[in-house]
Design an enzyme around this catalytic site. Structure first.
Site, PDB file in Angstrom:
ATOM      1  N   GLY A 149      53.263  59.520  94.320  1.00  0.00           N
ATOM      2  CA  GLY A 149      52.516  59.877  93.111  1.00  0.00           C
ATOM      3  C   GLY A 149      53.422  59.566  91.931  1.00  0.00           C
ATOM      4  N   ALA A 150      53.109  58.465  91.221  1.00  0.00           N
ATOM      5  CA  ALA A 150      53.966  58.056  90.092  1.00  0.00           C
ATOM      6  C   ALA A 150      53.339  58.481  88.774  1.00  0.00           C
ATOM      7  CB  ALA A 150      54.179  56.547  90.137  1.00  0.00           C
ATOM      8  N   GLY A 151      52.542  59.534  88.829  1.00  0.00           N
ATOM      9  CA  GLY A 151      51.895  60.047  87.624  1.00  0.00           C
ATOM     10  C   GLY A 151      52.837  60.921  86.817  1.00  0.00           C
ATOM     11  N   ASN A 163      42.375  66.804  97.222  1.00  0.00           N
ATOM     12  CA  ASN A 163      43.815  66.712  97.457  1.00  0.00           C
ATOM     13  C   ASN A 163      44.201  66.903  98.929  1.00  0.00           C
ATOM     14  OD1 ASN A 163      44.156  66.056  94.833  1.00  0.00           O
ATOM     15  ND2 ASN A 163      45.173  67.949  94.206  1.00  0.00           N
ATOM     16  N   VAL A 168      53.852  64.186  86.963  1.00  0.00           N
ATOM     17  CA  VAL A 168      54.894  64.977  87.634  1.00  0.00           C
ATOM     18  C   VAL A 168      55.867  64.046  88.368  1.00  0.00           C
ATOM     19  CG1 VAL A 168      55.413  66.772  89.327  1.00  0.00           C
ATOM     20  CG2 VAL A 168      53.328  66.936  87.978  1.00  0.00           C
ATOM     21  N   ARG A 226      43.006  75.735  90.442  1.00  0.00           N
ATOM     22  CA  ARG A 226      43.768  74.904  91.385  1.00  0.00           C
ATOM     23  C   ARG A 226      42.953  74.723  92.672  1.00  0.00           C
ATOM     24  NH1 ARG A 226      47.834  78.255  89.301  1.00  0.00           N
ATOM     25  NH2 ARG A 226      49.420  77.149  88.087  1.00  0.00           N
ATOM     26  N   HIS A 254      50.761  80.411  94.693  1.00  0.00           N
ATOM     27  CA  HIS A 254      50.821  79.781  93.377  1.00  0.00           C
ATOM     28  C   HIS A 254      49.419  79.797  92.798  1.00  0.00           C
ATOM     29  CE1 HIS A 254      52.406  77.340  90.240  1.00  0.00           C
ATOM     30  NE2 HIS A 254      51.798  76.230  90.586  1.00  0.00           N
TER      31      HIS A 254
HETATM   32  N1  APR Z   1      48.464  57.893  97.524  1.00  0.00           N
HETATM   33  C1  APR Z   1      49.416  57.754  96.557  1.00  0.00           C
HETATM   34  N2  APR Z   1      49.250  58.154  95.284  1.00  0.00           N
HETATM   35  C2  APR Z   1      48.079  58.714  94.972  1.00  0.00           C
HETATM   36  C3  APR Z   1      47.045  58.910  95.919  1.00  0.00           C
HETATM   37  C4  APR Z   1      47.275  58.461  97.244  1.00  0.00           C
HETATM   38  N3  APR Z   1      46.358  58.586  98.199  1.00  0.00           N
HETATM   39  N4  APR Z   1      46.003  59.488  95.289  1.00  0.00           N
HETATM   40  C5  APR Z   1      46.366  59.675  94.018  1.00  0.00           C
HETATM   41  N5  APR Z   1      47.617  59.223  93.813  1.00  0.00           N
HETATM   42  C6  APR Z   1      48.400  59.188  92.574  1.00  0.00           C
HETATM   43  C7  APR Z   1      47.556  58.806  91.362  1.00  0.00           C
HETATM   44  O1  APR Z   1      47.330  57.416  91.310  1.00  0.00           O
HETATM   45  C8  APR Z   1      48.430  59.311  90.216  1.00  0.00           C
HETATM   46  O2  APR Z   1      49.281  58.298  89.701  1.00  0.00           O
HETATM   47  O3  APR Z   1      48.904  60.469  92.253  1.00  0.00           O
HETATM   48  C9  APR Z   1      49.261  60.437  90.869  1.00  0.00           C
HETATM   49  C10 APR Z   1      48.994  61.789  90.255  1.00  0.00           C
HETATM   50  O4  APR Z   1      49.445  61.759  88.949  1.00  0.00           O
HETATM   51  P1  APR Z   1      48.702  62.493  87.727  1.00  0.00           P
HETATM   52  O5  APR Z   1      47.256  62.164  87.786  1.00  0.00           O
HETATM   53  O6  APR Z   1      49.468  62.171  86.482  1.00  0.00           O
HETATM   54  O7  APR Z   1      48.833  64.043  88.104  1.00  0.00           O
HETATM   55  P2  APR Z   1      50.115  64.987  87.895  1.00  0.00           P
HETATM   56  O8  APR Z   1      49.998  65.695  86.601  1.00  0.00           O
HETATM   57  O9  APR Z   1      51.347  64.230  88.192  1.00  0.00           O
HETATM   58  O10 APR Z   1      49.842  66.074  89.033  1.00  0.00           O
HETATM   59  C11 APR Z   1      49.916  65.747  90.403  1.00  0.00           C
HETATM   60  O11 APR Z   1      50.805  67.865  91.037  1.00  0.00           O
HETATM   61  O12 APR Z   1      51.113  69.769  89.750  1.00  0.00           O
HETATM   62  C12 APR Z   1      50.285  69.140  90.689  1.00  0.00           C
HETATM   63  O13 APR Z   1      48.085  70.022  90.268  1.00  0.00           O
HETATM   64  C13 APR Z   1      48.892  68.888  90.137  1.00  0.00           C
HETATM   65  O14 APR Z   1      47.908  68.227  92.228  1.00  0.00           O
HETATM   66  C14 APR Z   1      48.434  67.752  91.005  1.00  0.00           C
HETATM   67  C15 APR Z   1      49.736  66.975  91.263  1.00  0.00           C
END
Ligand code: APR
Length: 310
Positions: A9-11, A95, A13, A88, A175
């Site tokens: 997950g490169a978003g 998720n 967090v 959540r 949480h």
């Molecule tokens: N495989 C890999 N990456 C994925 C997949 C997957 N199957 N599905 C989604 N992602 C990636 C998305 O493409 C996105 O870049 O996960 C990333 C999530 O990043 P954000 O949308 O920016 O979310 P973020 O704020 O980082 O939160 C991620 O952490 O704190 C928790 O509740 C929050 O469940 C959420 C998670």
């Protein structure tokens, strides 16, 4: 670096965690995401900051899980974040599917890794990662309590106008809105806050802590908190990578501790090279015990909902 951490997950967090891991020079970092080019772009951008930030951590980005092979730790942040009005728990179905597929991919390529789960609903996602990976319970840990207690500490410091460094805070439970902050174990320079603040102020800080995530979602509107969650995940990773044996509140798999069984829930644990090396049990008052039970019920409910999905 001689250690490697994969962040899935490169978003918000994930990328922030990657940045902190690299800038602290704790390890090399592999960033994985499902969106093409996204983890590659973030990793390259972070690498280009390295000469200025003065670190030699190698950052790579990929859509292929081969890049995650032989990691010491895998931090899973993949998933969708909350939007205003969502709890959540609303994230459960989506998720859980993502957590299942990600865990399968990382577990077979890094069979000795410690998994740190960040995706929400946290305690339920820990169950998915634990069951899917087949890893021993000491190597699947959820990030929640470090974040919740950091929030509590920030609010204590703001209230008393003291350094955050003087504060400690203790938070048990799931949480979510049922988390259990423990004021009598929360201190400023070793002094319990129960000696420093009237009950109504403590109650207000406790409530703000329990709603800390929702407060940020309400302000950001397009996503949820990420700076503090990333810091919290990295503090856990650091304690494991350096075998520091810090006592931190984390979601751990309980088998009888605190009278709870087969449940991931937030408790104080010792984090070292083997992941959860000890679960610290403290005596709770009857009121605290009841609050923890209520929190455990909420986690159990989600665990049951997961079973129905399977
Ligand atoms: N495989 C890999 N990456 C994925 C997949 C997957 N199957 N599905 C989604 N992602 C990636 C998305 O493409 C996105 O870049 O996960 C990333 C999530 O990043 P954000 O949308 O920016 O979310 P973020 O704020 O980082 O939160 C991620 O952490 O704190 C928790 O509740 C929050 O469940 C959420 C998670």
């Amino acid at each position: 670096m001689d250690k490697k951490v994969t962040v899935v997950g490169a978003g918000n967090v994930g990328a922030t965690a990657a940045q902190r891991l690299a800038e602290k020079e704790l390890c090399d970092v592999a960033l994985i995401d499902i969106i093409e080019g996204f983890p590659q772009g973030k990793a390259l951008d972070l690498s280009e900051a390295a000469p200025i930030e003065k670190h030699d951590a190698r950052l790579t980005g990929s859509n292929d899980y081969e890049a995650s092979a032989n990691s010491d730790i895998v931090i899973i942040t993949a998933g969708i974040p909350r939007k205003p009005g969502m709890s959540r728990d609303d994230l459960l179905n989506i998720n859980a599917g993502i957590m299942n597929s990600v865990t399968k991919e990382v577990a077979k390529r890094s069979p000795e890794a410690v998994i740190i789960v960040v995706s929400n609903p946290l305690d339920a996602m820990c169950h998915v990662a634990y069951e899917t990976s087949g890893f021993p319970k000491n190597r699947v840990i959820g990030m929640a309590g470090v974040l919740d207690s950091a929030r509590f500490r920030s609010f204590i410091a703001m209230e008393l106008n003291v350094s955050v460094e003087n504060t400690t805070a203790f938070v048990l439970g799931g949480h979510g809105d049922t988390m259990v902050p423990l004021p009598r174990y929360s201190t400023v320079a070793g002094i319990p806050i129960t000696e420093l603040l009237p009950k109504e102020r403590i109650d207000a800080l406790v409530e703000r802590t329990a709603n800390g995530g929702a407060e940020i979602v309400g302000l950001l509107k397009t996503g949820s908190a990420f700076y503090a969650p990333a810091s919290a995940a990295v503090e856990m990773a650091e304690s494991i990578l350096k075998d520091k044996k810090k006592i931190l509140p984390c979601a751990a798999y309980l088998e009888g501790e605190y009278g709870l069984n087969e449940l991931f829930i937030g408790v104080p644990v010792k984090l070292g090279a083997n992941g959860v090396e000890e679960i610290i049990e403290i005596t709770l008052t009857s009121e605290e015990k009841a609050a923890l039970e209520k929190s455990a019920d909420a986690v159990r409910e989600l665990k049951e909902a997961l079973k129905k999905l399977a």
